[in-house]
Design a protein around this motif. Structure first.
Motif, short mmCIF file in Angstrom:
data_model
loop_
_atom_site.label_atom_id
_atom_site.label_comp_id
_atom_site.label_asym_id
_atom_site.label_seq_id
_atom_site.Cartn_x
_atom_site.Cartn_y
_atom_site.Cartn_z
N MET A 1 0.85 -1.19 0.00
CA MET A 1 0.00 0.00 0.00
C MET A 1 0.88 1.24 0.00
O MET A 1 1.87 1.31 0.75
N SER A 2 0.57 2.20 -0.86
CA SER A 2 1.35 3.43 -0.91
C SER A 2 1.09 4.26 0.33
O SER A 2 0.08 4.13 1.01
N HIS A 3 2.05 5.13 0.64
CA HIS A 3 1.92 5.99 1.81
C HIS A 3 0.76 6.95 1.60
O HIS A 3 0.65 7.58 0.55
N PRO A 4 -0.13 7.09 2.60
CA PRO A 4 -1.27 7.99 2.41
C PRO A 4 -0.84 9.45 2.33
O PRO A 4 0.13 9.87 2.96
N SER A 5 -1.57 10.22 1.54
CA SER A 5 -1.38 11.66 1.48
C SER A 5 -2.61 12.33 2.05
O SER A 5 -3.73 11.83 1.91
N PHE A 6 -2.41 13.49 2.69
CA PHE A 6 -3.49 14.18 3.37
C PHE A 6 -3.62 15.60 2.84
O PHE A 6 -2.63 16.27 2.55
N GLY A 7 -4.88 16.04 2.74
CA GLY A 7 -5.16 17.41 2.31
C GLY A 7 -6.34 17.97 3.08
O GLY A 7 -7.03 17.26 3.82
N LEU A 8 -6.57 19.27 2.88
CA LEU A 8 -7.68 19.98 3.50
C LEU A 8 -8.66 20.44 2.44
O LEU A 8 -8.28 20.72 1.31
N MET A 9 -9.93 20.54 2.84
CA MET A 9 -10.94 21.15 1.96
C MET A 9 -11.64 22.25 2.73
O MET A 9 -12.13 22.03 3.84
N THR A 10 -11.66 23.45 2.15
CA THR A 10 -12.37 24.58 2.73
C THR A 10 -13.48 24.97 1.77
O THR A 10 -13.23 25.52 0.70
N ALA A 11 -14.71 24.67 2.13
CA ALA A 11 -15.85 25.03 1.28
C ALA A 11 -15.98 26.55 1.26
O ALA A 11 -16.12 27.18 2.32
N PRO A 12 -15.95 27.18 0.08
CA PRO A 12 -15.94 28.65 0.01
C PRO A 12 -17.32 29.28 0.12
O PRO A 12 -17.73 30.08 -0.70
#
Length: 286
Positions: A1-12
Motif C-alpha cells: 500500500m502506498s503511503h497515504p497523502s493528506f489534504g484539507l478542503m475549505t468550502a468557500p
C-alpha cells in the motif's frame, strides 16, 4: 500500500476570503498537508441559502498565486457549469499560475435528487439536464479536455453532447502530459467514466462498506477495458470533527486500511486559529 497523502478542503461558502487564505497559507508551510481543495457551487448548499459563496476557479487561481507548495484543486468541478473547452483553458491557467500544482477535479454535477441542486442552475441561467445526460457528457468533456492539453494542432470533435471546431490549447499546462484528472462520484455510470479517464477517483466517506463496494466496482470496470485498477488512486473526503478528533482519526484509519490512500479532510467554518497545525498534530501525526 502506498503511503497515504493528506489534504484539507475549505468550502468557500458562509466564510470570508481572508479566512480561507489564512488556512491555505498556514497549510502551505506544513509538510504533512500535501494538498488543498475548494468545492464548486454557485449558491450555498448549507447554512443561510442567501449567504456568501465564491466562484471556485477564480478563487483557486488567487490561492495558487499565494501558495508555494500545496497541490490544489476543486473537489470537484461541475461539468454542467462551463463548456469543456473553456474549462480546459481555465485549468491550464491555474496550472501555470501555480507552477504545475493543479489536480484537475471534475464530476457530472449535482444529481436532480439533491434538494438544492436545481436552484443554482436556474439562478444562473444554466440548463439542468437529467443525470444520464450529465454523466454521458462528462465522458465527452474529459476526452476534449485531455486533447486540448496534449494535441499539437487544432482538432474538431463532433460528439453527442460536445461539439468543437478548430479547438486548440495554447499554452499547454506545466504538467506533462497533463494535470492529474480527479473524477468524483459514486454512481455506476460515473465509475465507468472514471475507469477510462481518472488518475484519481474521489468519493465522500461515511459508509465504509459502500466505499469498499464502490472501489471494487471500479476495479471491475477497469478490468473490462483492460486498465490496471491500481493505476487509479482511491481518494476519500472525510469531514473533520474539532470536538471529537478520535472519531475522525478512526474514520481515517478505516479508509486508509480499505485502500483509500488519498485523504481529503473537510474543515467546517469558522476555522479555529492554527487549524492546519491542529490537523497535522491531532489527525495526521496522531
Amino acid at each position: 500500500m502506498s503511503h497515504p497523502s493528506f489534504g484539507l478542503m475549505t468550502a468557500p461558502m458562509q466564510v470570508d476570503y481572508q479566512d480561507i487564505l489564512r488556512v491555505w497559507q498556514e497549510a502551505d508551510g506544513i509538510a504533512e498537508i500535501e494538498h488543498a481543495w475548494l468545492f464548486d457551487h454557485l449558491m450555498p448548499i448549507g447554512g443561510d441559502p442567501d449567504g456568501p459563496i465564491y466562484e471556485g476557479w477564480t478563487l483557486l487561481s488567487a490561492l495558487a498565486a499565494q501558495t508555494q507548495r500545496l497541490r490544489l484543486g476543486l473537489l470537484v468541478s461541475s461539468n454542467r457549469f462551463r463548456p469543456p473547452a473553456m474549462l480546459a483553458k481555465m485549468a491550464t491557467t491555474v496550472d501555470i499560475v501555480s507552477g504545475g500544482r493543479l489536480n484537475f477535479g471534475i464530476g457530472a454535477g449535482s444529481r436532480p435528487s439533491h434538494p438544492l441542486a436545481r436552484r443554482e442552475y436556474e439562478g444562473h441561467g444554466l440548463p439542468f439536464h437529467d443525470f444520464a445526460h450529465s454523466v454521458e457528457s462528462l465522458a465527452e468533456a474529459c476526452t476534449v479536455i485531455r486533447r486540448l492539453w496534449t494535441e499539437p494542432r487544432p482538432f474538431d470533435f463532433d460528439g453527442t453532447y460536445v461539439q468543437v471546431k478548430g479547438a486548440y490549447g495554447n499554452p499547454k499546462p506545466v504538467q506533462s502530459p497533463h494535470p492529474p484528472i480527479v473524477i468524483g462520484g459514486r454512481s455506476s455510470a460515473t465509475l465507468r467514466v472514471a475507469a477510462e479517464h481518472a488518475d484519481v477517483w474521489n468519493i465522500p466517506g461515511g459508509d465504509l462498506d459502500d466505499l469498499v463496494n464502490r472501489s471494487a466496482l471500479l476495479d471491475r470496470y477497469c478490468a473490462e477495458i483492460g486498465r490496471d485498477p491500481a493505476s487509479i488512486t482511491r481518494s476519500v473526503f472525510l469531514p473533520v470533527s474539532y470536538d471529537e478528533p478520535t472519531v475522525t482519526r478512526k474514520a481515517i484509519g478505516e479508509a486508509v486500511d480499505a485502500g483509500f490512500t488519498h485523504v481529503v479532510l473537510g474543515l467546517s467554518n469558522p476555522y479555529p486559529v492554527g487549524v492546519a497545525h491542529w490537523v497535522a498534530d491531532e489527525l495526521i501525526n496522531a
